[in-house]
Design a protein around this motif. Structure first.
Motif, short mmCIF file in Angstrom:
data_model
loop_
_atom_site.label_atom_id
_atom_site.label_comp_id
_atom_site.label_asym_id
_atom_site.label_seq_id
_atom_site.Cartn_x
_atom_site.Cartn_y
_atom_site.Cartn_z
N GLU A 13 0.83 -1.35 0.06
CA GLU A 13 -0.03 -0.05 0.01
C GLU A 13 0.78 1.26 0.01
O GLU A 13 0.27 2.33 -0.03
CB GLU A 13 -1.05 0.15 1.16
N THR A 47 3.00 9.52 -3.70
CA THR A 47 1.78 8.48 -3.78
C THR A 47 1.61 7.84 -4.97
O THR A 47 0.81 6.69 -4.92
CB THR A 47 0.38 9.11 -3.12
N TYR A 71 1.15 9.62 5.76
CA TYR A 71 0.48 8.58 6.27
C TYR A 71 0.80 8.50 7.66
O TYR A 71 1.82 8.83 8.19
CB TYR A 71 0.95 7.16 5.56
N SER A 86 -2.55 4.09 7.14
CA SER A 86 -3.53 4.80 6.77
C SER A 86 -3.67 5.04 5.33
O SER A 86 -2.70 4.90 4.49
CB SER A 86 -3.57 5.97 7.70
N GLN A 87 -4.62 5.57 4.87
CA GLN A 87 -4.82 6.22 3.56
C GLN A 87 -4.03 7.60 3.53
O GLN A 87 -3.86 8.21 4.55
CB GLN A 87 -6.29 6.47 3.19
N TRP A 92 -2.80 11.55 3.34
CA TRP A 92 -3.28 12.81 3.20
C TRP A 92 -2.30 13.47 2.25
O TRP A 92 -1.25 13.57 2.19
CB TRP A 92 -3.02 13.38 4.51
N THR A 118 -6.21 11.59 7.40
CA THR A 118 -6.08 10.58 6.92
C THR A 118 -7.26 9.67 7.43
O THR A 118 -7.07 8.47 7.00
CB THR A 118 -4.75 9.86 7.56
#
Length: 415
Positions: A270, A329, A340, A352-353, A355, A404
């Motif tokens: 990820e 990203t 992250y 996390s996803q 920012w 995030t």
């Protein structure tokens, strides 16, 4: 503390198209003085071979902003006939001394030329400051003392770039990488294996008086890296390493002996890498009491190698440290710098996803923990290319979690 609006200040800007360019940011926060040191390479063009010397801007944190001084050339951090590259600073809290590591590379010798020839042209050097970066010691070349004859098997090497760390044990750690090759003799002919890249650590256990280097990472695919110390609630130190690869995703590795050896790196799907990879930054911090809920999740999915090292009881203990990571990203280009967070650093795949901190071209970055929930990020960015400027931004822990999409969780007794 209410979330603040993220403000960005340009600290270094390219002068004309293809002219003087500033690259390779490194950021250091000095807590007693509330001073930030922002370093970069000054180059006569974008190219690595046109690096000249390091530059510095000193900033003082005042309330919710930083007041920056003018750019200063670091001419003490130079060797005649060499270019200075890869700033990597660390703060030593007991002696209140800044160590600024870097490499000096013989003028116009490219990294690729060193890799192909097997002839290293880099030197391991540092300068230090006892007045928060106002003045600097003469340069010290550690190559012979620290690497010695092993350098004959390193086609080239570099530190960082980005910041080093001081561990709870007081050990100073400078992240690095080397292109290592083997040489053997057969029937009157010398042969050499293809150099492969391995991350490693330089470290000092006597407050910077002497330095050693740790073992090369087992996998020959990692290069530029940064490390952060994670302490679980039992007080066990685990050194987390995030490393650049060319495999379209980031590599991470753990050390339970303060960075002398690391477990074999694993790939984090990820956390994307663009083609050829990009440097990234990682820091650890202890979340503030106000950021935490009363109940903490148990850790149950450590990498097998780490579980076997920590033991079953320790492996179920929630960590008292979180990680923050910055990196472009996209898998295709160096664009859209992301921040992250990982609230369970010893678990697999808990990032996390991102920012999206800067939309558009972005490259190298360096993070710093300030105080009272504040972070700083120094990063390359631009409108058409990532090397147009190096900018600085402040942000808070609340902003980080808000952007995030992370909820607050963790041990309630952490401050």
């Amino acid at each position: 503390m209410e979330p603040s609006r993220c403000s960005t200040t340009t600290l270094f800007r390219q002068e004309g198209v293809g002219g003087i360019t500033y690259r390779i940011p490194a950021l250091l926060y000095i807590p007693p003085a509330r001073v930030l040191l922002a370093f970069a390479e000054k180059r006569s063009s974008v190219d690595d071979t046109d690096a000249l010397y390091l530059v510095l801007r000193r900033g003082e944190k005042v309330d919710h902003s930083v007041q920056w001084g003018p750019p200063e050339p670091l001419m003490s951090a130079t060797l005649p006939g060499f270019r200075t590259m890869n700033p990597c600073p660390v703060w030593e809290r007991k002696s209140r001394r800044v160590f600024l590591f870097f490499i000096c590379v013989r003028n116009h010798v490219t990294e690729q030329r060193q890799i192909c020839s097997g002839k290293n042209a880099a030197r391991l050097c540092f300068v230090s400051s006892s007045d928060h970066g106002r003045s600097w010691s003469p340069i010290k070349d550690l190559t012979d003392e620290v690497i010695g004859e092993e350098v004959e098997h390193w086609a080239t090497f570099a530190v960082g770039p980005g910041h080093g760390v001081q561990l709870q044990s007081d050990r100073l750690v400078i992240p690095a990488y080397a292109y290592h090759f083997s040489r053997w003799h057969c029937l009157g002919t010398f042969f050499r294996s293809r150099p492969r890249s391995h991350s490693l650590m330089f470290y000092s256990d006597d407050l910077g008086a002497t330095w050693k280097h740790g073992q090369l990472f087992q996998s020959g695919v990692t290069t530029e890296c940064e490390v952060a110390e994670v302490m679980n609630s039992n007080g066990l130190s685990v050194l987390y390493c995030s490393a650049r690869t060319s495999g379209r995703c980031r590599a991470e590795a753990f050390s339970t002996d303060l960075g002398e050896h690391f477990e074999k790196p694993s790939f984090v799907q990820e956390l994307h890498e663009p083609p050829h990879g990009c440097q990234g930054s990682v820091v650890s911090f202890r979340p503030r009491r106000g950021l935490l809920q009363e109940e903490a999740p148990a850790i149950s999915s450590h990498p097998k190698s780490l579980v076997s090292t920590l033991g079953p009881e320790q492996s179920l203990t929630p960590p008292s440290s979180w990680l923050v990571y910055s990196h472009p990203t996209s898998r295709r280009h160096r664009i859209n710098l992301g921040i992250y967070v990982n609230q369970a650093p010893l678990e697999a795949a808990r990032w996390s996803q991102p920012w999206i901190f800067h939309r558009g071209p972005s490259g190298y970055s360096d993070l710093a923990i300030l105080e009272e929930g504040w972070f700083g990020c120094l990063f390359e960015c631009g409108e058409k290319h990532e090397y147009e400027q190096i900018a600085f931004s402040l942000f808070t822990d609340q902003e980080l979690l808000s952007h995030t999409g992370e909820k607050c969780s963790g041990p309630s007794n952490v401050q």
